[in-house]
Scaffold this motif. Structure first.
Motif, PDB file in Angstrom:
ATOM      1  N   VAL A  61      40.994  13.943  50.295  1.00 55.23           N
ATOM      2  CA  VAL A  61      41.007  15.178  49.664  1.00 55.23           C
ATOM      3  C   VAL A  61      40.704  16.565  50.426  1.00 55.23           C
ATOM      4  N   PHE A  62      39.649  16.216  51.230  1.00 54.06           N
ATOM      5  CA  PHE A  62      39.197  17.255  52.050  1.00 54.06           C
ATOM      6  C   PHE A  62      40.112  17.542  53.051  1.00 54.06           C
ATOM      7  N   SER A  63      40.714  16.445  53.553  1.00 55.35           N
ATOM      8  CA  SER A  63      41.556  16.587  54.898  1.00 55.35           C
ATOM      9  C   SER A  63      42.736  17.253  54.372  1.00 55.35           C
ATOM     10  N   LEU A  64      43.476  16.881  53.115  1.00 56.61           N
ATOM     11  CA  LEU A  64      44.613  17.383  52.649  1.00 56.61           C
ATOM     12  C   LEU A  64      44.602  18.725  52.236  1.00 56.61           C
ATOM     13  N   CYS A  65      43.365  19.142  51.709  1.00 59.83           N
ATOM     14  CA  CYS A  65      43.100  20.700  51.202  1.00 59.83           C
ATOM     15  C   CYS A  65      43.017  21.375  52.803  1.00 59.83           C
ATOM     16  N   ALA A  66      42.137  20.937  53.461  1.00 68.60           N
ATOM     17  CA  ALA A  66      42.276  21.897  54.716  1.00 68.60           C
ATOM     18  C   ALA A  66      43.282  21.847  55.330  1.00 68.60           C
ATOM     19  N   LEU A  67      44.108  20.755  55.574  1.00 69.58           N
ATOM     20  CA  LEU A  67      45.574  20.663  56.202  1.00 69.58           C
ATOM     21  C   LEU A  67      46.420  21.874  55.731  1.00 69.58           C
ATOM     22  N   ASN A  68      46.580  21.636  54.154  1.00 72.70           N
ATOM     23  CA  ASN A  68      47.428  22.625  53.683  1.00 72.70           C
ATOM     24  C   ASN A  68      47.247  23.958  53.628  1.00 72.70           C
ATOM     25  N   VAL A  69      45.662  24.469  53.462  1.00 72.87           N
ATOM     26  CA  VAL A  69      45.319  25.774  53.752  1.00 72.87           C
ATOM     27  C   VAL A  69      45.764  26.414  54.791  1.00 72.87           C
ATOM     28  N   VAL A  70      45.185  25.822  55.903  1.00 69.54           N
ATOM     29  CA  VAL A  70      45.151  26.387  57.166  1.00 69.54           C
ATOM     30  C   VAL A  70      46.449  26.237  57.755  1.00 69.54           C
ATOM     31  N   THR A  71      47.304  25.322  57.639  1.00 66.25           N
ATOM     32  CA  THR A  71      48.602  25.567  58.078  1.00 66.25           C
ATOM     33  C   THR A  71      49.531  26.471  57.306  1.00 66.25           C
ATOM     34  N   ASP A  72      49.374  26.915  56.129  1.00 64.71           N
ATOM     35  CA  ASP A  72      50.223  27.935  55.434  1.00 64.71           C
ATOM     36  C   ASP A  72      49.749  29.093  56.118  1.00 64.71           C
ATOM     37  N   SER A  73      48.310  29.175  56.212  1.00 64.05           N
ATOM     38  CA  SER A  73      47.885  30.710  56.394  1.00 64.05           C
ATOM     39  C   SER A  73      48.132  30.888  57.856  1.00 64.05           C
ATOM     40  N   MET A  74      48.055  30.074  58.918  1.00 65.42           N
ATOM     41  CA  MET A  74      48.725  30.127  60.071  1.00 65.42           C
ATOM     42  C   MET A  74      50.276  30.307  60.420  1.00 65.42           C
ATOM     43  N   LEU A  75      51.119  29.561  59.417  1.00 66.88           N
ATOM     44  CA  LEU A  75      52.446  30.000  59.481  1.00 66.88           C
ATOM     45  C   LEU A  75      52.852  31.321  58.790  1.00 66.88           C
ATOM     46  N   THR A  76      52.037  31.604  57.876  1.00 69.59           N
ATOM     47  CA  THR A  76      52.515  33.206  57.474  1.00 69.59           C
ATOM     48  C   THR A  76      52.201  33.956  58.238  1.00 69.59           C
ATOM     49  N   LYS A  77      50.903  34.019  58.929  1.00 67.75           N
ATOM     50  CA  LYS A  77      50.386  35.107  59.900  1.00 67.75           C
ATOM     51  C   LYS A  77      51.489  34.963  61.294  1.00 67.75           C
ATOM     52  N   ALA A  78      52.078  33.879  61.452  1.00 68.30           N
ATOM     53  CA  ALA A  78      52.980  33.773  62.760  1.00 68.30           C
ATOM     54  C   ALA A  78      54.203  34.411  62.697  1.00 68.30           C
ATOM     55  N   VAL A  79      54.897  34.547  61.343  1.00 66.31           N
ATOM     56  CA  VAL A  79      56.134  35.008  61.110  1.00 66.31           C
ATOM     57  C   VAL A  79      56.069  36.406  60.385  1.00 66.31           C
ATOM     58  N   SER A  80      57.028  37.112  60.491  1.00 70.14           N
ATOM     59  CA  SER A  80      57.551  38.369  59.813  1.00 70.14           C
ATOM     60  C   SER A  80      57.288  38.432  58.396  1.00 70.14           C
ATOM     61  N   ALA A  81      56.845  39.537  57.536  1.00 71.15           N
ATOM     62  CA  ALA A  81      56.580  39.486  56.369  1.00 71.15           C
ATOM     63  C   ALA A  81      57.736  39.106  55.488  1.00 71.15           C
ATOM     64  N   SER A  82      58.995  39.266  56.109  1.00 71.84           N
ATOM     65  CA  SER A  82      60.181  39.002  55.500  1.00 71.84           C
ATOM     66  C   SER A  82      60.661  37.720  55.287  1.00 71.84           C
ATOM     67  N   ASP A  83      59.872  36.956  56.096  1.00 74.08           N
ATOM     68  CA  ASP A  83      60.095  35.462  55.946  1.00 74.08           C
ATOM     69  C   ASP A  83      58.961  34.385  55.451  1.00 74.08           C
ATOM     70  N   THR A  84      58.233  35.104  54.699  1.00 72.65           N
ATOM     71  CA  THR A  84      56.855  34.266  54.178  1.00 72.65           C
ATOM     72  C   THR A  84      57.452  33.219  53.204  1.00 72.65           C
ATOM     73  N   GLY A  85      58.541  33.550  52.506  1.00 73.85           N
ATOM     74  CA  GLY A  85      58.965  32.274  51.734  1.00 73.85           C
ATOM     75  C   GLY A  85      59.732  31.182  52.472  1.00 73.85           C
ATOM     76  N   ALA A  86      60.169  31.537  53.521  1.00 78.62           N
ATOM     77  CA  ALA A  86      60.895  30.296  54.462  1.00 78.62           C
ATOM     78  C   ALA A  86      59.815  29.632  55.149  1.00 78.62           C
ATOM     79  N   SER A  87      58.717  30.428  55.375  1.00 76.10           N
ATOM     80  CA  SER A  87      57.566  29.568  56.357  1.00 76.10           C
ATOM     81  C   SER A  87      56.803  28.609  55.366  1.00 76.10           C
ATOM     82  N   GLN A  88      56.511  28.984  53.910  1.00 80.56           N
ATOM     83  CA  GLN A  88      55.743  28.053  53.024  1.00 80.56           C
ATOM     84  C   GLN A  88      56.917  26.885  52.801  1.00 80.56           C
ATOM     85  N   CYS A  89      58.072  27.076  52.652  1.00 84.90           N
ATOM     86  CA  CYS A  89      59.037  25.944  52.100  1.00 84.90           C
ATOM     87  C   CYS A  89      59.550  24.919  53.183  1.00 84.90           C
TER      88      CYS A  89
END
Length: 368
Positions: free
Chosen positions: A339-367
């Motif tokens: 559970v720790f590995s899954l939680c950390a992986l999901n939260v960190v990757t989602d945060s890093m992806l949304t910071k790396a893309v423009s604000a208009s592409d946050t939906g695509a980066s999550q999906c």
């Protein structure tokens, strides 16, 4: 509710919505995500027993679960671009309507007067558009500042835990006491309610004015939902592709295990439906603790890169240990690390992806 109009860093903050209204929007995101996940895990808890009742063996069960996973994978980028272009209200409404269609077909498959096997496989098709959790992540990303995003996304893990606990308990309990069709009907009603709430209470768009202007620059052609070039360009932005590959490579085995967990509980652990629900509820409780409390605390003391490396290392060790487990007690001992590995992986990757893309592409980066 009025549209979100102002920006706060890369995350979008509403100026047309007051602070109190913004709090209600965020709360509604958490509630809708918890409801959808509870229904999803009600479905997971009864699927192997329904498949067995319809005469399917483990191989056929694996096929229909694989179809569901593949459709989710293929539909994710399309749904993400739909959410970016059409807004949060349309995305949530579409997701809940697709979920309603799935549970309607599943309820029909439970009827002995209808071709159950064909309807069971047909019920997998709407799964391509069932992405309520990524849609909630998109809205939270739009409404939170970059420095607050890991904590905001980790709080969404509380909803995941609530969904796992109540969905697994209700699925096993209702199927044992009221019949295997009862959890499906309850899930259908809840998702229809979610569609109504989405259409009436969610803002049309949660993206700020700068994001909308960026998405519709003068002379810039509007990309279609199936624009593979636009999706490829998104993946090739600096810092996106490495994180995306880590997310996919580590997410594939974990997703496969979660999809097949109900069958593992029934055949390998020899558990009844209610007992499997209790086990999944324990998983959900750990999910709430780690993602709702531990990951948020760790993100304030360690960098995202360090947390990502730690999650991959722990996940690898737990995966090797799971190959040697012999009973459900061994699995319970390994579950905190998983559970720790899954939680950390999901939260960190989602945060890093949304910071790396423009604000208009946050939906695509999550999906993606």
């Amino acid at each position: 509710m009025r549209e979100v109009r102002a920006s706060r860093g890369q995350g979008q903050s509403p100026s047309g919505i007051g602070t109190l209204d913004l709090s209600w929007v965020m709360l509604l995101m958490y509630v809708l995500a918890a409801l959808e996940l509870a229904c999803l895990f009600m479905q997971f808890s009864i699927m192997p027993y329904l498949s067995r009742r319809l005469g399917l063996d483990s191989v056929a069960f694996g096929y229909q679960q694989t179809i569901f996973g593949v459709l989710q994978l293929l539909g994710g980028p399309v749904f993400g671009r739909f959410a970016d272009q059409r807004g949060a209200r349309a995305a949530f409404t579409l997701s809940f309507l697709a979920s309603s269609a799935l549970y309607l077909l599943l309820a029909a498959a439970c009827s002995p007067a209808l071709p159950g096997v064909a309807l069971l496989f047909a019920s997998r098709l709407p799964g391509a558009l069932m992405h309520t959790l990524p849609a909630a992540q998109m809205v939270i990303t739009d409404l939170s500042a970059p420095e607050e995003r890991p904590a905001a996304l980790s709080r969404l893990g509380l909803c995941f835990g609530v969904g796992v606990i109540f969905g697994s308990l209700l699925g096993g309990t209702l199927s044992s006491t009221c019949g295997i069709q009862c959890p499906v009907i309850v899930a259908l009603v809840v998702n229809l309610l979610g569609a109504i709430l989405s259409f009436t209470c969610i803002p049309t768009s949660t993206k700020g004015a700068s994001a909308r202007a960026q998405a519709s620059l003068p002379g810039k052609p509007k990309a279609s939902l199936l624009d593979l070039k636009a999706i490829t360009c998104l993946l090739l932005q600096p810092g996106v592709l490495p994180v995306f590959l880590v997310k996919v490579i580590c997410g594939f085995p974990s997703g496969l295990f979660m999809v097949m967990f109900s069958l593992i509980s029934m055949d390998f652990f020899q558990l009844e439906a209610a007992q499997a629900g209790y086990l999944m509820s324990f998983f959900g409780l750990l999910q709430m603790v780690f993602q709702g409390l531990v990951i948020g605390w760790l993100s304030g003391h360690f960098s995202e890169g360090a947390l990502l490396r730690a999650s991959v290392l722990v996940f690898s060790v737990v995966g090797l240990a799971m190959a040697l487990m012999a009973n459900v007690f061994h699995f319970c001992l390994l579950m905190p690390g998983l559970v720790f590995s899954l939680c950390a992986l999901n939260v960190v990757t989602d945060s890093m992806l949304t910071k790396a893309v423009s604000a208009s592409d946050t939906g695509a980066s999550q999906c993606c």
